[in-house]
Structures are given as structure tokens and as C-alpha cells.
Design a protein around this motif. Sequence first.
Motif, PDB file in Angstrom:
ATOM      1  N   ALA A   1      -3.376   1.666   5.506  1.00  0.00           N
ATOM      2  CA  ALA A   1      -2.658   2.212   4.134  1.00  0.00           C
ATOM      3  C   ALA A   1      -2.627   0.195   3.421  1.00  0.00           C
ATOM      4  N   SER A   2      -3.176  -0.301   2.110  1.00  0.00           N
ATOM      5  CA  SER A   2      -3.383  -0.761   1.432  1.00  0.00           C
ATOM      6  C   SER A   2      -1.872  -1.548   0.498  1.00  0.00           C
ATOM      7  N   GLU A   3      -1.028  -0.889   0.817  1.00  0.00           N
ATOM      8  CA  GLU A   3       0.454  -1.872   0.688  1.00  0.00           C
ATOM      9  C   GLU A   3       1.315  -0.837   1.582  1.00  0.00           C
ATOM     10  N   PHE A   4       2.071  -1.688   1.715  1.00  0.00           N
ATOM     11  CA  PHE A   4       3.359  -0.933   2.661  1.00  0.00           C
ATOM     12  C   PHE A   4       4.356  -2.004   2.402  1.00  0.00           C
ATOM     13  N   GLY A   5       5.669  -1.780   2.790  1.00  0.00           N
ATOM     14  CA  GLY A   5       6.747  -2.179   2.871  1.00  0.00           C
ATOM     15  C   GLY A   5       8.253  -1.359   3.366  1.00  0.00           C
ATOM     16  N   SER A   6       9.021  -2.124   2.908  1.00  0.00           N
ATOM     17  CA  SER A   6      10.940  -1.572   3.071  1.00  0.00           C
ATOM     18  C   SER A   6      12.057  -1.551   2.124  1.00  0.00           C
ATOM     19  N   ASP A   7      13.204  -1.376   2.048  1.00  0.00           N
ATOM     20  CA  ASP A   7      14.107  -1.406   1.449  1.00  0.00           C
ATOM     21  C   ASP A   7      14.649  -1.951   2.040  1.00  0.00           C
ATOM     22  N   ALA A   8      15.832  -2.798   1.675  1.00  0.00           N
ATOM     23  CA  ALA A   8      16.096  -4.007   1.805  1.00  0.00           C
ATOM     24  C   ALA A   8      17.462  -3.889   3.306  1.00  0.00           C
ATOM     25  N   ALA A   9      16.975  -2.433   3.263  1.00  0.00           N
ATOM     26  CA  ALA A   9      18.161  -1.805   4.405  1.00  0.00           C
ATOM     27  C   ALA A   9      17.294  -1.556   5.848  1.00  0.00           C
ATOM     28  N   GLY A  10      16.110  -1.805   5.313  1.00  0.00           N
ATOM     29  CA  GLY A  10      15.310  -1.491   6.996  1.00  0.00           C
ATOM     30  C   GLY A  10      14.907   0.221   7.338  1.00  0.00           C
TER      31      GLY A  10
ATOM     32  N   ILE B   1       9.452  -4.422  -1.258  1.00  0.00           N
ATOM     33  CA  ILE B   1       8.703  -4.116  -0.330  1.00  0.00           C
ATOM     34  C   ILE B   1       8.297  -5.425   0.017  1.00  0.00           C
ATOM     35  N   LEU B   2       8.371  -5.375   1.699  1.00  0.00           N
ATOM     36  CA  LEU B   2       8.613  -6.860   2.284  1.00  0.00           C
ATOM     37  C   LEU B   2       7.081  -8.099   1.905  1.00  0.00           C
ATOM     38  N   ALA B   3       7.662  -8.638   1.437  1.00  0.00           N
ATOM     39  CA  ALA B   3       5.735  -9.936   1.473  1.00  0.00           C
ATOM     40  C   ALA B   3       5.225  -9.945   2.943  1.00  0.00           C
ATOM     41  N   VAL B   4       4.605  -9.070   3.656  1.00  0.00           N
ATOM     42  CA  VAL B   4       3.705  -8.850   4.770  1.00  0.00           C
ATOM     43  C   VAL B   4       5.170 -10.356   5.669  1.00  0.00           C
ATOM     44  N   GLY B   5       6.167  -9.044   6.337  1.00  0.00           N
ATOM     45  CA  GLY B   5       7.141  -9.071   6.324  1.00  0.00           C
ATOM     46  C   GLY B   5       8.688  -9.960   6.280  1.00  0.00           C
ATOM     47  N   CYS B   6       8.405  -9.871   5.082  1.00  0.00           N
ATOM     48  CA  CYS B   6       9.345 -10.791   3.911  1.00  0.00           C
ATOM     49  C   CYS B   6       9.729  -9.335   3.108  1.00  0.00           C
ATOM     50  N   LEU B   7      11.072  -9.750   3.447  1.00  0.00           N
ATOM     51  CA  LEU B   7      11.849  -8.170   2.992  1.00  0.00           C
ATOM     52  C   LEU B   7      12.117  -8.882   1.025  1.00  0.00           C
ATOM     53  N   LEU B   8      12.037  -7.378   0.608  1.00  0.00           N
ATOM     54  CA  LEU B   8      12.981  -8.069  -1.049  1.00  0.00           C
ATOM     55  C   LEU B   8      11.483  -8.660  -2.003  1.00  0.00           C
ATOM     56  N   SER B   9       9.890  -8.550  -1.862  1.00  0.00           N
ATOM     57  CA  SER B   9       8.779  -8.626  -2.264  1.00  0.00           C
ATOM     58  C   SER B   9       8.181  -7.420  -1.583  1.00  0.00           C
ATOM     59  N   PHE B  10       6.720  -7.456  -2.573  1.00  0.00           N
ATOM     60  CA  PHE B  10       6.098  -6.513  -2.621  1.00  0.00           C
ATOM     61  C   PHE B  10       4.753  -6.678  -2.558  1.00  0.00           C
ATOM     62  N   ILE B  11       4.130  -6.216  -0.811  1.00  0.00           N
ATOM     63  CA  ILE B  11       2.885  -6.785  -0.694  1.00  0.00           C
ATOM     64  C   ILE B  11       1.656  -5.434  -1.583  1.00  0.00           C
ATOM     65  N   CYS B  12       0.710  -6.282  -1.855  1.00  0.00           N
ATOM     66  CA  CYS B  12      -0.743  -5.714  -2.912  1.00  0.00           C
ATOM     67  C   CYS B  12      -1.744  -5.856  -2.311  1.00  0.00           C
ATOM     68  N   ALA B  13      -2.247  -5.510  -1.680  1.00  0.00           N
ATOM     69  CA  ALA B  13      -3.759  -5.831  -0.332  1.00  0.00           C
ATOM     70  C   ALA B  13      -4.681  -4.582  -0.543  1.00  0.00           C
ATOM     71  N   MET B  14      -6.086  -5.957  -0.360  1.00  0.00           N
ATOM     72  CA  MET B  14      -6.869  -4.188  -0.657  1.00  0.00           C
ATOM     73  C   MET B  14      -6.895  -4.860   1.140  1.00  0.00           C
ATOM     74  N   ALA B  15      -7.160  -3.614   1.774  1.00  0.00           N
ATOM     75  CA  ALA B  15      -7.375  -3.075   3.116  1.00  0.00           C
ATOM     76  C   ALA B  15      -8.423  -3.737   3.431  1.00  0.00           C
ATOM     77  N   CYS B  16      -9.445  -4.020   3.268  1.00  0.00           N
ATOM     78  CA  CYS B  16     -10.365  -5.148   3.987  1.00  0.00           C
ATOM     79  C   CYS B  16     -10.980  -5.653   2.984  1.00  0.00           C
ATOM     80  N   THR B  17     -11.495  -6.570   2.898  1.00  0.00           N
ATOM     81  CA  THR B  17     -12.623  -7.294   2.131  1.00  0.00           C
ATOM     82  C   THR B  17     -13.381  -6.856   2.712  1.00  0.00           C
ATOM     83  N   ARG B  18     -14.170  -6.276   1.452  1.00  0.00           N
ATOM     84  CA  ARG B  18     -15.870  -5.916   1.987  1.00  0.00           C
ATOM     85  C   ARG B  18     -16.493  -6.811   1.434  1.00  0.00           C
TER      86      ARG B  18
END
Length: 560
Positions: free
Chosen positions: A98-107, A23-40
Motif C-alpha cells: 500500500a502506498s497510502e494508508f490511514g484511518s478515520d478519527a475513531a480508528g 488519514i494518520l500521518a504515519v501513526g498520527c490521526l487526522l493527517s494523510f500519508i502519501c508515500a511511495m512504497a519503496c524508493t526505486r
Amino acid sequence: MLKPAVHGISRRAIVSARILPTILAVGCLLSFICAMACTREGAGETADADHPFRVGTTMHIKQPNPVTDYYYSLLAMLMTHESLVRFDSELQPVPCLASEFGSDAAGLVWTFRLADGAKWHDGLPVTPDDVRFTFEYIAAYNLPSQWIVDLIDRIDLVDREVIFHLKRPCSLFPVNAGFVIRILPRHIWEKIGDPYKEPAKDMAVGSGPYVLEEFEPTSGTIRFRGNRQYHGGTPRVDVVEFHLFGTMDVLALALKKGGVDVLYNYASGIPAPHMQSLRDRPGINFVEADSLGIPALLGFNFERPLLRRFLVRKALALAVDYGRVNQCLMDGKGTVPGPGLIPPSLASHVRFPSWERDVEESRRMLTEEGLEDRDGDGYIEDSHGEAVSLTLLARSDLWGDSRLVKLLAHDFGQVGIRLNVQCVDLAAWQAFLEGGRYDLVLFRTTPWGMMMHAGYGTGYFDSREKGSLNICRLHDPELFKLCDAVLAETRPDLRKDLYGELQAWYARKLPATALCWGKSFFPYSAGWQGFQMNHLEGGLANTFSWKTLRRTGSGTKDEK
């Protein structure tokens, strides 16, 4: 600035379609974003239930249909219907439905994990099947969304994950699909065979922070109430009302008299003349921001033999008095643009020398192309003695276009070119575009328009795009190659280099010239504070503001 809560990073390799891609770390590939959708904010932490937040708009909203009514779909984006992701004030993708999202290295493979606890307004859970259904339904019934069929090969569902397999790389899939598609509840919309012919009372049911409570277009009121079951936390303001106005003059008067608290017209703030009348008004504050879009551009129809000549296009660009345009549109607070087209408010802007009006050089270029005043009437003719006259297409529903038409007619007259003006409403304007019945066209780019497709305005010029307006009707392999390279490049630093090449292409080919780089001015009642500025969602009224907006209780000129 609001930030999602980031919990961790995963670097799992792709083994099969059932394993979450790297997963991309918010726009960067090869890292994984794990985030809650909205702070309660905490259940029940609404504020000012007896004081609705009132938004004024001149958008013409006919029915609460997020699929077929364009202007209501903008309200749905803000209030009732969530997309998979949002974009923050820095134009970075952040979790939403979506609370988490991303792509493979090829997009090529994009995975979105739905937020736990997300429910429709009627209490049923949001499922991955709703997401797949939405993309298929929109592709079937919304003509401008045929890009879905062109881009997406298939959509797989695995537990809470939605996995998009693309036909070609798309490094900007979050903005092109993850943000622009409002997710619909299947159990409601599968019963609607044709959204253009079958209105239904449940069309406004979504999963967003507000529930539609009242829709009265005849009285000009659309009322939303906070969704206390919203998975992202109850909004601070319990009631938000949109008040519809026929003209900006009447809306500005309502702001002056305290009838509304803020204005909302997507992709534009308040016009300069109204800004001046509101600037020193007690009880009104302003947010001023550099526009991410371009308030006015002049496009050239490349299917016209005359306008395929670069020197003719440049001669027209040199004839424009950009200082007067800036004064007209921005009260002098904008910036004279350069031929690279892209404004300095965007991160990968490349600086080119600003345009300077040069009537003599414009005339010289036209003469070099065999266009000169042969009969002494002050207007140029071609080598066969035929008078040169250009048809300019403009919109009657956009503030400023009628003024720009007069300025351009004057400026082009100075170099011997007659203008025939077609100033029409949006529907007719689009019809003229589709038919190619124009030589020149006045248009604007929105913040989202500057991000769509390969970004940096490419969606307005790449004629291969399904649903594209194809402003300039050009077919340039060099542009196609640049767009494909951007979409295949998953590393942001290398995309920046490609955006530099793209701006050089704009300057070298001149498919259009920006007439002004602008600022946006957003007035709001000093009785409220805590606004978040978000260009992509259209200004101060946005999903980020709903988490922080509160009454000041004073109405004095406090800063936000």
C-alpha cells in the motif's frame, strides 16, 4: 534509516465509504500519508550477481507454503510476499504494497491504497480483490487468525483502495493486520481448497522483491533471485541463498569458515557462547542492539489456586537470582528487569526498581501464606501438610531454556519449593498451554509480540484474544479495560499515558516476571556492508537491507 518519500497531506472529511478517510500521518490521526512504497534504486542496478548473499538459519522449513509452514512464512515476509505496510527501525509504519494508508478519527475505518505498478511474479497485476481474498482465505484456513473474523466487519473495494470496516476501534490496525498478513494472489490460491493438504508449485508466487528459484530442503538450500519487475525497485543483490543447519554449533562454524555471510533466526541473534567464539574472528563484524522482546519470562498459571495468591507469585520472583540469569543468557551484557515487565528499549518504558534477589523475604512471604517446612526435609508444605511441588513448562527447542530450568530449580529449592520440569518441543509446549497443564511456564516475547494486540505484551495476557496463547490463563477486567482504551485511543501521546498504567498493572498484578532484559548480537561477514537493523523483521536480513546491501570486496573488519 530508510524513509519513504512523503508527497503531501490531505485533510478531507469522510463523506461516505467511497471517500478516503481522514488519514494518520504515519501513526498520527487526522493527517494523510502519501508515500511511495519503496524508493526505486533504478532498473538493473543489481550488484554482485555472481556473489550470492548467503544466510544461515536453524529454522526447520518443510515446504514453501507461506500459509501453513510458519518458518517459511518468515522467509516469505522477507523475500516473496508483501504485506500492506512495513515498520521501520523506529517502529513507525511505512508504505509497502500500500502506498497510502490511514484511518478515520475513531480508528474504525482503515483505508489502504495499493501501489501503482505492483505485480505478481507471474506478471499479473496485484488488485484490491487479492487483498480482500487473502484476509478471507487466511481467516478460513489458519486457526490462529480467527481474530480476522472477530475484528473485521467487512472489506470494501473502491478503485485501488481497500477499505476495512472494523467491529470495534483498533488504533494499531497497521501492526495487527497491515503488517502480519502476507497478501496472496487470488488466481492461484482460490484453486487450493485446503492449504494443509494440497501443495502447489505456485504457492511461492508473491509480489515481493525476490522470486523463489530453488527449494531443496534435503540439501539445505533455498535460493531466491531478484525480481527485476518489483514495483519498489530491483534489489541490489541479485541472489540470496538461505542455508539450513541442524544446530547452532554447525551454523556458527559455517560463519567462522565463511560458508555463510549472516545468520537469521527470527527474534533472536546468536547465543552468547557462540558470540564469544566469533567475536575476535578475522573477517566477522557484529551489530549489537537492545532487544525489543524479552528473552525469558516466568509466567504464573492463574487457574492454580496457589498461584492466584499475589504473595506466592512475588515470593517466587524474589527467589530468582537475576544476575546469574543475565550471565547465563547474555554473558552479563543484559539488564536486570523490574516488575513493570516492559524493557527500556521500548519508547514508553516506565522505570521501576530492578528486582533484587531476597531469599529471606521470599521465605517470609511463603510462611505468611501458610507454606513452610513442617517436617524438616528442606521443602515446604501447605497447612494440611501436603508437599508443595510446582510443574514448570519449558521448551526444548529454544537455546537457554535448559540452562534456565537448572537455575530456577536451584533458586526455588533455596526457598523450599520443588520443581517438576516438562521440557518439550514447540508443538507439545503449545498443547500443554492450551490444556493448562502447568503451574509455571518459561516463555519469551518477540519484537512483534510486544507490538501485537494493544501493544506492550498485552497479546500474551489478554484471554479474550482469539488465537492468543493466553500464557497465564487470567481473566482480569482491569487488563481488558486498559487494552480496550489503548485500541480506542488514536492519539499517540495519550496512548503513552495508558502504557504507563499498563506497566503499573504488570507490577501490581505480577502475571509474569521478566527474567532478563536482553541484547541481541548479530554477526556478519565483513565482506558485506550496508546492513539495516530491523528488529520486527528479525535482524540484519530484512527488506530494508535488500536496498542497501553491497559487497566490500575486502572481507576486512569494516563497520557497516
